[in-house]
Motif scaffolding. Structure first.
Motif, PDB file in Angstrom:
ATOM      1  N   SER A 137       0.807  -1.217   0.000  1.00  0.00           N
ATOM      2  CA  SER A 137       0.000   0.000   0.000  1.00  0.00           C
ATOM      3  C   SER A 137       0.846   1.276   0.000  1.00  0.00           C
ATOM      4  N   VAL A 138       2.112   1.200   0.439  1.00  0.00           N
ATOM      5  CA  VAL A 138       2.943   2.409   0.489  1.00  0.00           C
ATOM      6  C   VAL A 138       3.916   2.489  -0.683  1.00  0.00           C
ATOM      7  N   LEU A 139       3.850   1.519  -1.609  1.00  0.00           N
ATOM      8  CA  LEU A 139       4.777   1.499  -2.738  1.00  0.00           C
ATOM      9  C   LEU A 139       4.139   2.152  -3.953  1.00  0.00           C
ATOM     10  N   GLY A 140       4.813   3.155  -4.490  1.00  0.00           N
ATOM     11  CA  GLY A 140       4.276   3.891  -5.620  1.00  0.00           C
ATOM     12  C   GLY A 140       4.991   3.581  -6.920  1.00  0.00           C
ATOM     13  N   LYS A 141       5.107   4.578  -7.767  1.00  0.00           N
ATOM     14  CA  LYS A 141       5.749   4.430  -9.071  1.00  0.00           C
ATOM     15  C   LYS A 141       7.262   4.335  -8.916  1.00  0.00           C
ATOM     16  N   GLY A 142       7.911   3.835  -9.962  1.00  0.00           N
ATOM     17  CA  GLY A 142       9.359   3.785  -9.979  1.00  0.00           C
ATOM     18  C   GLY A 142       9.946   5.188  -9.982  1.00  0.00           C
ATOM     19  N   ASN A 143      11.124   5.314  -9.383  1.00  0.00           N
ATOM     20  CA  ASN A 143      11.747   6.638  -9.309  1.00  0.00           C
ATOM     21  C   ASN A 143      12.866   6.835 -10.326  1.00  0.00           C
ATOM     22  N   GLY A 144      12.984   5.905 -11.281  1.00  0.00           N
ATOM     23  CA  GLY A 144      13.996   6.037 -12.318  1.00  0.00           C
ATOM     24  C   GLY A 144      15.202   5.159 -12.114  1.00  0.00           C
ATOM     25  N   TRP A 145      15.284   4.480 -10.961  1.00  0.00           N
ATOM     26  CA  TRP A 145      16.383   3.576 -10.676  1.00  0.00           C
ATOM     27  C   TRP A 145      15.848   2.170 -10.518  1.00  0.00           C
ATOM     28  N   GLU A 146      16.554   1.202 -11.090  1.00  0.00           N
ATOM     29  CA  GLU A 146      16.085  -0.181 -11.090  1.00  0.00           C
ATOM     30  C   GLU A 146      15.836  -0.681  -9.671  1.00  0.00           C
ATOM     31  N   GLY A 147      14.661  -1.273  -9.478  1.00  0.00           N
ATOM     32  CA  GLY A 147      14.328  -1.859  -8.191  1.00  0.00           C
ATOM     33  C   GLY A 147      13.863  -0.875  -7.141  1.00  0.00           C
ATOM     34  N   GLU A 148      13.627   0.397  -7.530  1.00  0.00           N
ATOM     35  CA  GLU A 148      13.231   1.410  -6.565  1.00  0.00           C
ATOM     36  C   GLU A 148      11.859   1.992  -6.905  1.00  0.00           C
ATOM     37  N   ARG A 149      11.064   2.253  -5.878  1.00  0.00           N
ATOM     38  CA  ARG A 149       9.732   2.850  -6.044  1.00  0.00           C
ATOM     39  C   ARG A 149       9.522   3.894  -4.959  1.00  0.00           C
ATOM     40  N   TRP A 150       8.840   4.963  -5.324  1.00  0.00           N
ATOM     41  CA  TRP A 150       8.536   6.008  -4.360  1.00  0.00           C
ATOM     42  C   TRP A 150       7.667   5.460  -3.233  1.00  0.00           C
ATOM     43  N   LEU A 151       7.815   6.051  -2.049  1.00  0.00           N
ATOM     44  CA  LEU A 151       6.996   5.682  -0.895  1.00  0.00           C
ATOM     45  C   LEU A 151       5.905   6.722  -0.658  1.00  0.00           C
ATOM     46  N   ASP A 152       4.803   6.266  -0.097  1.00  0.00           N
ATOM     47  CA  ASP A 152       3.724   7.167   0.297  1.00  0.00           C
ATOM     48  C   ASP A 152       4.092   7.768   1.655  1.00  0.00           C
ATOM     49  N   ILE A 153       4.750   8.906   1.621  1.00  0.00           N
ATOM     50  CA  ILE A 153       5.269   9.504   2.853  1.00  0.00           C
ATOM     51  C   ILE A 153       4.171  10.019   3.772  1.00  0.00           C
ATOM     52  N   ARG A 154       2.930  10.011   3.315  1.00  0.00           N
ATOM     53  CA  ARG A 154       1.815  10.381   4.195  1.00  0.00           C
ATOM     54  C   ARG A 154       1.572   9.302   5.242  1.00  0.00           C
ATOM     55  N   ALA A 155       1.976   8.061   4.934  1.00  0.00           N
ATOM     56  CA  ALA A 155       1.692   6.912   5.799  1.00  0.00           C
ATOM     57  C   ALA A 155       2.754   6.797   6.894  1.00  0.00           C
ATOM     58  N   THR A 156       2.840   7.810   7.736  1.00  0.00           N
ATOM     59  CA  THR A 156       3.888   7.802   8.761  1.00  0.00           C
ATOM     60  C   THR A 156       3.662   6.716   9.807  1.00  0.00           C
ATOM     61  N   ASP A 157       2.429   6.269   9.988  1.00  0.00           N
ATOM     62  CA  ASP A 157       2.187   5.181  10.939  1.00  0.00           C
ATOM     63  C   ASP A 157       2.909   3.918  10.508  1.00  0.00           C
ATOM     64  N   VAL A 158       3.053   3.742   9.191  1.00  0.00           N
ATOM     65  CA  VAL A 158       3.773   2.593   8.642  1.00  0.00           C
ATOM     66  C   VAL A 158       5.269   2.881   8.547  1.00  0.00           C
ATOM     67  N   LEU A 159       5.611   4.042   8.026  1.00  0.00           N
ATOM     68  CA  LEU A 159       7.005   4.325   7.701  1.00  0.00           C
ATOM     69  C   LEU A 159       7.862   4.721   8.893  1.00  0.00           C
ATOM     70  N   GLU A 160       7.276   5.391   9.882  1.00  0.00           N
ATOM     71  CA  GLU A 160       8.106   5.844  11.009  1.00  0.00           C
ATOM     72  C   GLU A 160       8.841   4.696  11.704  1.00  0.00           C
ATOM     73  N   PRO A 161       8.157   3.602  12.080  1.00  0.00           N
ATOM     74  CA  PRO A 161       8.901   2.519  12.736  1.00  0.00           C
ATOM     75  C   PRO A 161       9.937   1.859  11.827  1.00  0.00           C
ATOM     76  N   LEU A 162       9.645   1.788  10.530  1.00  0.00           N
ATOM     77  CA  LEU A 162      10.602   1.195   9.595  1.00  0.00           C
ATOM     78  C   LEU A 162      11.852   2.075   9.471  1.00  0.00           C
TER      79      LEU A 162
END
Length: 266
Positions: free
Chosen positions: A106-131
């Motif tokens: 749910s927090v993985l977005g489009k590719g950012n131009g580098w192989e194997g990388e995708r933008w994160l949904d930085i609004r989802a701090t409940d998910v991303l902060e602990p990670l």
């Protein structure tokens, strides 16, 4: 984020340069305070994110991948009198990292131009902060002095999420707070438009290609605040940007896109 190369040919257009160190009262690389290190303008550095680490470059600051290097490597650099920055991607997911499976789809977005990388949904701090806290714990446990959080300007890109400038400010400040809570300095990576709002939250800046795009002046708030701006170019020869870099007291060098050992300092 390193700007994606437009073609294989661009990867062959090498670039890199670093300013000579400036003594800011705490030595060439800056000062240690009660809480964390603060590098000063003009501090020379090496940025190596690929290939076997070469620790022989005579500069006071190394910026290296946080996952790829051990506590022993950081300690050896410290023994040589270097400060060490922990490179992490905080705004994009990388499928090759050991914690990649901990990120929900749910927090993985489009590719950012580098192989194997995708933008994160930085609004989802409940998910991303602990990670991200776990990643910063890793940097701290390995003994790093500072963190370079990458992909900190998703709101200016096609991420797959409706990110706003306010979303980015909140997230970037969260990352800075997490680093400071662990006693480490933290740098603002690119995100030039938000420097006026964020300069007080970060201890230095890391910039790519500001000379090529006529943006170096946007980093002035960091210099005015006596904070280093670690800067690289990839496509311009040093004679096209080093004079301005010296005048501004940027820590500039020419590098290749893969960010291996090679560098050409201003």
């Amino acid at each position: 984020m390193r700007r994606p190369a437009l073609s294989i040919a661009l990867l062959l257009l090498l670039a890199g340069c670093t300013s000579s160190p400036v003594d800011g009262g705490g030595g060439a690389d800056g000062a240690d305070s009660a809480d964390h290190w603060r590098p000063r303008p003009g501090t020379a550095w090496q940025w190596q994110l690929s290939g076997k680490l070469d620790t022989s470059v005579d500069v006071p600051v190394y910026d290296i991948d946080g996952f790829d290097h051990t506590k022993a490597t950081v300690a050896a650099l410290h023994d040589d009198g270097r400060k060490v920055i922990c490179y992490l991607s905080t705004g994009a997911w990388e499928d090759f990292r050991p914690d990649a499976g901990d990120f929900p789809k749910s927090v993985l977005g489009k590719g950012n131009g580098w192989e194997g990388e995708r933008w994160l949904d930085i609004r989802a701090t409940d998910v991303l902060e602990p990670l991200m806290a776990e990643r910063l714990d890793m940097c701290r446990e390995k003994g790093f002095d500072a963190v370079e959080p990458d992909n900190m300007d998703g709101y200016r890109n096609e991420t797959g999420f409706p990110l706003t400038a306010d979303d980015q400010l909140r997230y970037n400040r969260l990352i800075a707070e997490l680093a400071h809570e662990r006693g480490m300095a933290v740098g603002l990576k690119n995100d030039l438009d938000q420097i006026p709002e964020l300069v007080d939250d970060f201890d230095f800046a890391v910039n790519e290609q500001c000379a090529q795009y006529g943006e170096c002046g946007d980093n002035q708030p960091f210099i005015d605040a006596d904070k280093a701006v670690f800067h690289v170019e990839y496509e311009l020869p040093t004679e096209r940007f080093c004079a301005e870099s010296r005048e501004m007291r940027l820590s500039s060098m020419l590098k290749k896109y893969e960010l291996g050992v090679w560098r050409e300092a201003c």
